[in-house]
Enzyme design. Sequence first.
Site, PDB file in Angstrom:
ATOM      1  N   ARG A 242       0.867  -1.179   0.000  1.00 17.85           N
ATOM      2  CA  ARG A 242       0.000   0.000   0.000  1.00 17.85           C
ATOM      3  C   ARG A 242       0.906   1.232   0.000  1.00 17.85           C
ATOM      4  NH1 ARG A 242      -2.353  -3.756   3.502  1.00 17.85           N
ATOM      5  NH2 ARG A 242      -4.440  -4.424   2.808  1.00 17.85           N
ATOM      6  N   LYS A 267      -4.053  -1.855   6.909  1.00 13.97           N
ATOM      7  CA  LYS A 267      -5.463  -2.172   6.677  1.00 13.97           C
ATOM      8  C   LYS A 267      -5.984  -3.197   7.673  1.00 13.97           C
ATOM      9  CE  LYS A 267      -8.922  -1.411   3.714  1.00 13.97           C
ATOM     10  NZ  LYS A 267      -9.390  -0.086   3.308  1.00 13.97           N
ATOM     11  N   HIS A 330      -1.437   3.320  -5.898  1.00 18.06           N
ATOM     12  CA  HIS A 330      -2.160   2.151  -5.400  1.00 18.06           C
ATOM     13  C   HIS A 330      -2.398   1.134  -6.518  1.00 18.06           C
ATOM     14  CE1 HIS A 330      -5.062  -0.182  -3.064  1.00 18.06           C
ATOM     15  NE2 HIS A 330      -4.699   0.523  -2.017  1.00 18.06           N
ATOM     16  N   ARG A 333      -0.805  -2.480  -7.022  1.00 20.38           N
ATOM     17  CA  ARG A 333      -1.340  -3.665  -6.353  1.00 20.38           C
ATOM     18  C   ARG A 333      -2.270  -4.441  -7.289  1.00 20.38           C
ATOM     19  NH1 ARG A 333      -0.874  -4.059  -1.039  1.00 20.38           N
ATOM     20  NH2 ARG A 333      -3.018  -4.687  -0.558  1.00 20.38           N
ATOM     21  N   HIS A 357      -3.814  -8.944   2.578  1.00 19.16           N
ATOM     22  CA  HIS A 357      -5.256  -8.978   2.778  1.00 19.16           C
ATOM     23  C   HIS A 357      -5.582  -9.941   3.919  1.00 19.16           C
ATOM     24  CE1 HIS A 357      -6.240  -7.490  -1.563  1.00 19.16           C
ATOM     25  NE2 HIS A 357      -5.883  -6.515  -0.749  1.00 19.16           N
ATOM     26  N   TYR A 367      -4.775 -16.550   8.897  1.00 19.12           N
ATOM     27  CA  TYR A 367      -3.458 -17.147   8.738  1.00 19.12           C
ATOM     28  C   TYR A 367      -2.414 -16.245   9.383  1.00 19.12           C
ATOM     29  CZ  TYR A 367      -5.012 -20.649   5.305  1.00 19.12           C
ATOM     30  OH  TYR A 367      -5.600 -21.698   4.685  1.00 19.12           O
TER      31      TYR A 367
END
Length: 392
Positions: A242, A267, A330, A333, A357, A367
Amino acid sequence: MALTDIQVRKAKPAEKPQRLFDGGGLYLEVSPSGGKLWRWKYRVAGKEKRLALGSYPEVSLAEAREKHMAARKTLANGVDPGEQRKLEKLVRSGGSEKSFGAIALELLAMRTKKNAKSTAVRNGRIIEKDLNPYIGDRPINEISAVELLAVLRKMEKRGAVETAHRARGIAGMVFRYAIATGRADRNPAVDLIGALEAPQTKHFASLTEPSAVAPLLRAIWGYEGSAIVTAALKLSPLLFPRPGELRSARWADIDLDAAEWRYVATKTNTPHIVPLSKQAIEILTELRPLTGRGQYVFPSLHGKGRPMSENTINAAIRRMGFDSKTMTGHGFRAMARTILDEVLGFRPDYIEHQLAHAVRDPNGRAYNRTAHLGERRKMMQEWADYLDKLRA
């Protein structure tokens, strides 16, 4: 020129307040009545503020300078010393304040260590600019859903629909905290679910076709800006973080020997690992002699102790001839996500992990940061090699 003890002692009142500056924003304000107050003028997020440091002669020139330096260190660590003083006052009061603004401030202080710095700053800004001017002084238990909605509608009318939704969520957190601490009975923000205009989904401009990516890469490698901006531009497609995470990258989080960059993703507020390709290590190795003595990998060119401006990468992309509808910082990504999947054929879960994410296992558990790390190392190196071929 710095003040002297004699100047401070002999300063006389006039018809209007006088300011005798000592340096670095520290000054002595002499009021028409003869009072002498030490103050510090500083800026936070572009907004000018002032911090009272005591009155003379109770606080001497030397003591004022000590307080001034302590406040500057606090600001350098990303904390507004004025807001910190308010929080300390709240702590001393034992959280007895019952206004919305006081409880919101108390909640922000409690969540500072849990939230990413960018999240804390954003939430604090919304509370200060969008909520407190209208309900900050109101007893929290007297605020109704109708009153809160009227405040949120003001944001809608100026076109800040997404901010209105975010403000409703932040207000909801404040009300829930007030309920938990016995200062409110209900959460009116819950009653407003569905009452606001739906925000429009915004997609960041990006180039995702290899034939279009190649000219962009050649433009980046031919960019004739500063070495710091050039390095940030080159790492943007290689690492695809990011933009805020890239510009605020710290040398302390980068291990060139282990070929890893470890930080907390803004995020998801979770630890994240970026494996560094040989190409990324080469760029960082060349940059280190320039910025390695400081905190930030990409420091601001216009002020010490700050990272690169959030607009720097986008401005550089504009200078290279790519408008805002074609490519953004951005957008790297989306570029990586699309090509890694559709062209290079990597597993989507590897890609989502590398994008930081919130990926969950079949049981719904998040995870950890080392998931598929070996496979992600191979993916990041193959991605870097692929970009080299595209550029050539």
